[in-house]
Design an enzyme around this catalytic site. Sequence first.
Site, PDB file in Angstrom:
ATOM      1  CE  LYS A  33     117.966   0.530  41.903  1.00 58.58           C
ATOM      2  NZ  LYS A  33     117.732   0.316  43.359  1.00 58.58           N
ATOM      3  CG  LEU A  80     129.187  12.809  42.650  1.00 59.40           C
ATOM      4  CD1 LEU A  80     129.998  12.448  41.421  1.00 59.40           C
ATOM      5  CD2 LEU A  80     128.649  14.231  42.517  1.00 59.40           C
ATOM      6  CB  THR A 133     126.077  16.054  52.764  1.00 57.77           C
ATOM      7  OG1 THR A 133     125.313  17.139  53.280  1.00 57.77           O
ATOM      8  CG2 THR A 133     125.884  14.863  53.688  1.00 57.77           C
ATOM      9  CG  ASP A 134     126.704  21.093  54.927  1.00 59.01           C
ATOM     10  OD1 ASP A 134     125.761  20.349  54.581  1.00 59.01           O
ATOM     11  OD2 ASP A 134     126.610  22.343  54.885  1.00 59.01           O
ATOM     12  CD  GLU A 135     121.542  17.708  55.201  1.00 61.50           C
ATOM     13  OE1 GLU A 135     120.815  17.044  55.969  1.00 61.50           O
ATOM     14  OE2 GLU A 135     121.180  18.081  54.073  1.00 61.50           O
ATOM     15  CE1 TYR A 159     122.010  12.388  51.978  1.00 65.41           C
ATOM     16  CE2 TYR A 159     121.661  14.426  53.213  1.00 65.41           C
ATOM     17  CZ  TYR A 159     122.303  13.720  52.207  1.00 65.41           C
ATOM     18  OH  TYR A 159     123.246  14.343  51.437  1.00 65.41           O
ATOM     19  CB  SER A 160     122.820  13.605  58.009  1.00 64.67           C
ATOM     20  OG  SER A 160     122.016  13.452  59.154  1.00 64.67           O
ATOM     21  CE  LYS A 163     126.691  11.200  51.152  1.00 65.54           C
ATOM     22  NZ  LYS A 163     127.206  10.596  49.890  1.00 65.54           N
ATOM     23  CG  ASN A 189     125.558  21.488  45.459  1.00 67.07           C
ATOM     24  OD1 ASN A 189     126.191  21.224  44.450  1.00 67.07           O
ATOM     25  ND2 ASN A 189     126.120  21.526  46.659  1.00 67.07           N
ATOM     26  CG  ASN A 258     115.534  27.396  54.858  1.00 64.77           C
ATOM     27  OD1 ASN A 258     116.625  27.435  54.282  1.00 64.77           O
ATOM     28  ND2 ASN A 258     115.092  26.304  55.452  1.00 64.77           N
ATOM     29  CG  HIS A 296     114.573  21.391  59.963  1.00 62.32           C
ATOM     30  ND1 HIS A 296     113.592  22.113  59.346  1.00 62.32           N
ATOM     31  CD2 HIS A 296     115.633  21.406  59.099  1.00 62.32           C
ATOM     32  CE1 HIS A 296     114.013  22.538  58.165  1.00 62.32           C
ATOM     33  NE2 HIS A 296     115.257  22.123  58.003  1.00 62.32           N
TER      34      HIS A 296
END
Length: 354
Positions: A33, A80, A133-135, A159-160, A163, A189, A258, A296
């Site tokens: 898009k 994807l 995703t792993d989330e 988001y997760s 997904k 990634n 992090n 988080h």
Amino acid sequence: MKVLVTGGAGFIGSAVVRHLIRDKQYGVVNVDKLTYAGNLESLREIDGSPLYTFEQVDICNLAELQRVFADHCPDKVMHLAAESHVDRSIDGPSAFIETNMVGTYCMLEAARHYWLSLVGEARESFRFHHISTDEVYGDLHGTDDLFTETTHYAPSSPYSASKAGSDHLVRAWHRTYGLPVVVTNCSNNYGPYHFPEKLIPLLILNAIHGKTLPVYGEGLQIRDWLYVEDHARALVRVVFDGKVGETYNIGGHNEKRNIDVVHTICDILEDLRPEKPEGVDQYRDLITHVADRPGHDLRYAIDASKIQRELDWVPEESFESGIRKTVEWYLDNEAWWSRVLDGSYQGERLGLSA
């Protein structure tokens, strides 16, 4: 061989498109898009190839998707296209529901009707590969446990959750309609062409401009880091060799806090870019701790033994080698990221003067 890739102008998608054309010599139809995160400049090395076709199509437009399938007759689909930024999903979740769930539904329906029109070997070998995703698994509280392909879903962010919903749709289309699907769930990634809102490119570019390096909380969140070109190789391996109906977790075997990622980037920059912006003594001095994001997750870690055992895939890059390559790429490719930062990459793709 022709592969339809959705989101092929995005970070991971563009790596997949480059790999399919450059290394495999397969035909690719890139369906994107071109939202803010879609950047055709990430595909300049293969643009103009007779193996490459671009279709600017919204995956929520079922009629257009059906036209794309009819016009290009792909052998495989790699899905994807997704909204993927957690902070954006917290601020505005509706786009995530629309793209990640409604868009996936439209892709599944377009693919199902196309697949039913195929006969013989073409129908037998067709695959719909959904990249996730792993989330979707939530987070891990222990220090030794890992996400496996059978870990229960417990998403934490809009988001997760979106997904996770798309993953369930894909599996339902396989169970109910027999659509030949494979699913992959990957860890974080990083690498070249990563949109600068994400952690690693944000840190690199902020540091070389003398801006603060924001770290959520104390920076103790742990992620398993996967070099994007390793991920692209794994995804192509799965769509061609994975078993229908199966899920494969893809990880980099590189768990890092992090704060340690931030320190590593600072140290690499000390070596590669010792000339710092005015007023900066050490890159680490730019680190600033900010309030943690809501919900988080603390730790993600992938058990990637299944894809190694069944498909003979392992990552080629360690975090140390991959992160150095990534920093070097951003230092050497200012023309790419400067056009992202000033927005001119969007003007070019729309045919406007930049």
